[in-house]
Design an enzyme around this catalytic site. Structure first.
Site, PDB file in Angstrom:
ATOM      1  N   HIS A   4      94.198 126.149  72.471  1.00  0.00           N
ATOM      2  CA  HIS A   4      94.828 125.203  73.416  1.00  0.00           C
ATOM      3  C   HIS A   4      93.859 124.859  74.534  1.00  0.00           C
ATOM      4  CE1 HIS A   4      99.214 125.925  72.025  1.00  0.00           C
ATOM      5  NE2 HIS A   4      98.415 125.501  71.076  1.00  0.00           N
ATOM      6  N   LYS A   5      92.940 125.817  74.876  1.00  0.00           N
ATOM      7  CA  LYS A   5      91.926 125.497  75.891  1.00  0.00           C
ATOM      8  C   LYS A   5      91.232 124.207  75.468  1.00  0.00           C
ATOM      9  CE  LYS A   5      92.239 128.221  79.185  1.00  0.00           C
ATOM     10  NZ  LYS A   5      93.604 127.739  78.880  1.00  0.00           N
ATOM     11  N   TRP A   7      92.160 121.835  73.230  1.00  0.00           N
ATOM     12  CA  TRP A   7      92.987 120.631  73.107  1.00  0.00           C
ATOM     13  C   TRP A   7      93.488 120.138  74.455  1.00  0.00           C
ATOM     14  CZ3 TRP A   7      92.564 117.418  69.405  1.00  0.00           C
ATOM     15  CH2 TRP A   7      92.139 117.864  68.135  1.00  0.00           C
ATOM     16  N   LEU A 140      88.259 119.425  57.496  1.00  0.00           N
ATOM     17  CA  LEU A 140      87.622 120.346  58.463  1.00  0.00           C
ATOM     18  C   LEU A 140      87.617 121.726  57.813  1.00  0.00           C
ATOM     19  CD1 LEU A 140      86.461 121.371  61.102  1.00  0.00           C
ATOM     20  CD2 LEU A 140      88.774 121.331  62.066  1.00  0.00           C
ATOM     21  N   CYS A 141      86.414 122.239  57.563  1.00  0.00           N
ATOM     22  CA  CYS A 141      86.290 123.515  56.844  1.00  0.00           C
ATOM     23  C   CYS A 141      85.103 124.293  57.385  1.00  0.00           C
ATOM     24  CB  CYS A 141      86.076 123.231  55.349  1.00  0.00           C
ATOM     25  SG  CYS A 141      85.844 124.719  54.364  1.00  0.00           S
ATOM     26  N   LEU A 390      95.369 112.547  52.670  1.00  0.00           N
ATOM     27  CA  LEU A 390      95.007 113.344  51.473  1.00  0.00           C
ATOM     28  C   LEU A 390      94.704 114.794  51.862  1.00  0.00           C
ATOM     29  CD1 LEU A 390      92.754 110.620  49.894  1.00  0.00           C
ATOM     30  CD2 LEU A 390      95.117 111.184  49.314  1.00  0.00           C
TER      31      LEU A 390
END
Ligand code: X55
Length: 390
Positions: A4-5, A7, A140-141, A390
């Site tokens: 959260h910091k 975001w 995102l990986c 997707l």
């Protein structure tokens, strides 16, 4: 927590703003003058370097496929992991107007090993009456062994920077986790096609007072489709399908603004990637209905008898003459004919109207949809969402 910091520093709807009626719907921050967008890439931890991935290059595609196959999304019990195919990745990442620069890898400087990945593709997405040029962020990986290195925030900032350089200021993405602040929260539903295998691998359980043969009979489907005029989509159908889907999607609050080029890319059948069917009235030859699903297998982790689950995912469906229930049952019949084990669908659009009746069961995964730098007055019901990522 750290997540959260990060975001709280981003132009996204913040939890503290929920329900604040004074905040207008639309962009949260204005575009930055191009001269003020950071020209050079963000700094990575010392051992790593950015690599722009040409997904068309066989070897690069192989590296990305392997990274995802070993390190991408698993279910909560680590029984399954998405196993996107190479031809699927090429389809997903090369829509009309795509930017190779938005396919971003991170590799070890010395060994050149690919250890992380994030992508964007351009998409025109309508929110109520506004058509907005956005980036759809996906894949995102971070390699399992590098999860504590806080690579994801810098990768998100880097793909955002590259999107800004193309004068695009909004994005759409989904996640299985809660972040500030979901635009909509959807539920996955699953329709067994091969119940014996689903029970053997531990995805489904034999119902109380149910035998295996009774379960197989419960999910049995006709050998062939029932709708007259039901056939595979072909290239000459693109104009009619575009008209049909544009009209259908206009009823949802958030939906893609597909043109004929988009329809040709996203909805023309591609073997083992995307299947699409339509109903052409035998009398009038009018195209009245459409259904489609994409192919996304999953690796089955640690099962002695099976290694892969063949899964179909409901994509875009339109019914104007054939009842949606009957149209989707034909989609199930075709998926069974093609040996899929399970047919998955989100409760978006009008899907809720057929899920229970066609014997879908609710999954354990929720899918949260997010918009970046675009405030939506209040969270949408999943039935107000006309977008499948997707
Ligand atoms: C395990 O329950 C679910 C798992 C998934 C995802 S997480 C990693 C993976 O591979 N999945 C695809 C899958 C695997 C197995 C069955 C159906 C779909 C989803 Br999406 C919804 C579920 O309810």
């Amino acid at each position: 927590d750290q997540r959260h910091k990060f975001w709280e520093t981003q132009p996204v709807g913040q939890f503290k703003d929920i329900g604040n009626p004074t905040l207008p719907e639309g962009p949260i921050e204005p575009p930055t003058p191009l001269s003020e967008v950071k020209q050079e890439p963000y700094n990575l931890p010392n051992l790593y370097e950015w690599v722009t991935c040409d997904i068309h290059d066989e070897q690069m595609c192989d590296e990305i496929y392997t990274l995802l196959a070993n390190n991408y999304v698993e279910d909560d019990e680590n029984m399954f992991r998405f196993n996107y195919s190479k031809e699927f990745l090429r389809w997903a990442l090369q829509p009309p107007g795509y930017f190779t620069a938005w396919h971003i890898g991170v590799r070890v400087k010395t060994s050149k090993k690919m250890v992380a990945f994030i992508t964007g593709i351009p998409a025109r997405i309508r929110v109520r009456d506004e058509v907005v040029n956005m980036a759809e962020i996906n894949f995102l990986c971070v390699h399992k062994k590098l999860r504590t290195k806080r690579l994801a925030p810098v990768m998100i900032k880097e793909v955002t920077r590259r999107v800004h350089l193309e004068n695009i200021w909004q994005a759409a993405y989904t996640a299985g986790v809660i972040l500030p602040t979901p635009v909509a929260t959807c539920q996955y539903w699953h329709r067994s096609l091969n119940p014996k295998k689903l029970i053997d691998v531990g995805f489904s359980r034999l119902g109380a007072r149910m035998t295996m043969s009774r379960t197989i009979k419960l999910y049995k489907l006709p050998e062939s489709t029932v709708t007259p005029g039901f056939r595979k989509m072909e290239i000459h159908d693109v104009p009619a399908v575009t008209r049909l889907i544009r009209n259908y999607l206009s009823q949802f609050i958030v939906a893609p603004d597909f043109d004929e080029n988009d329809v040709e890319h996203w909805l023309l059948p591609r073997e083992n990637v995307v299947d699409s069917y339509l109903v052409e009235s035998p009398e009038t030859h009018e195209v009245t209905d459409f259904c489609s699903f994409y192919t996304l297998p999953s690796s089955i982790l640690g099962n002695p008898n099976y290694s892969t689950l063949k899964a179909a995912y409901s994509f875009y469906n339109v019914s104007t003459a054939t009842p949606l229930l009957q149209l989707m049952n034909d989609a199930l019949i075709v998926a069974k004919q093609k040996d899929y084990d399970v047919f998955n669908a989100l409760d978006v659009m009008q899907n809720e109207s057929f899920l229970k009746e066609l014997k879908f069961g609710p999954g354990d995964g929720k899918l949260h949809y997010y918009l970046y730098n675009y405030r939506v007055r209040h969270a949408l019901k999943s039935s107000e969402l006309g977008l499948v990522l997707l």
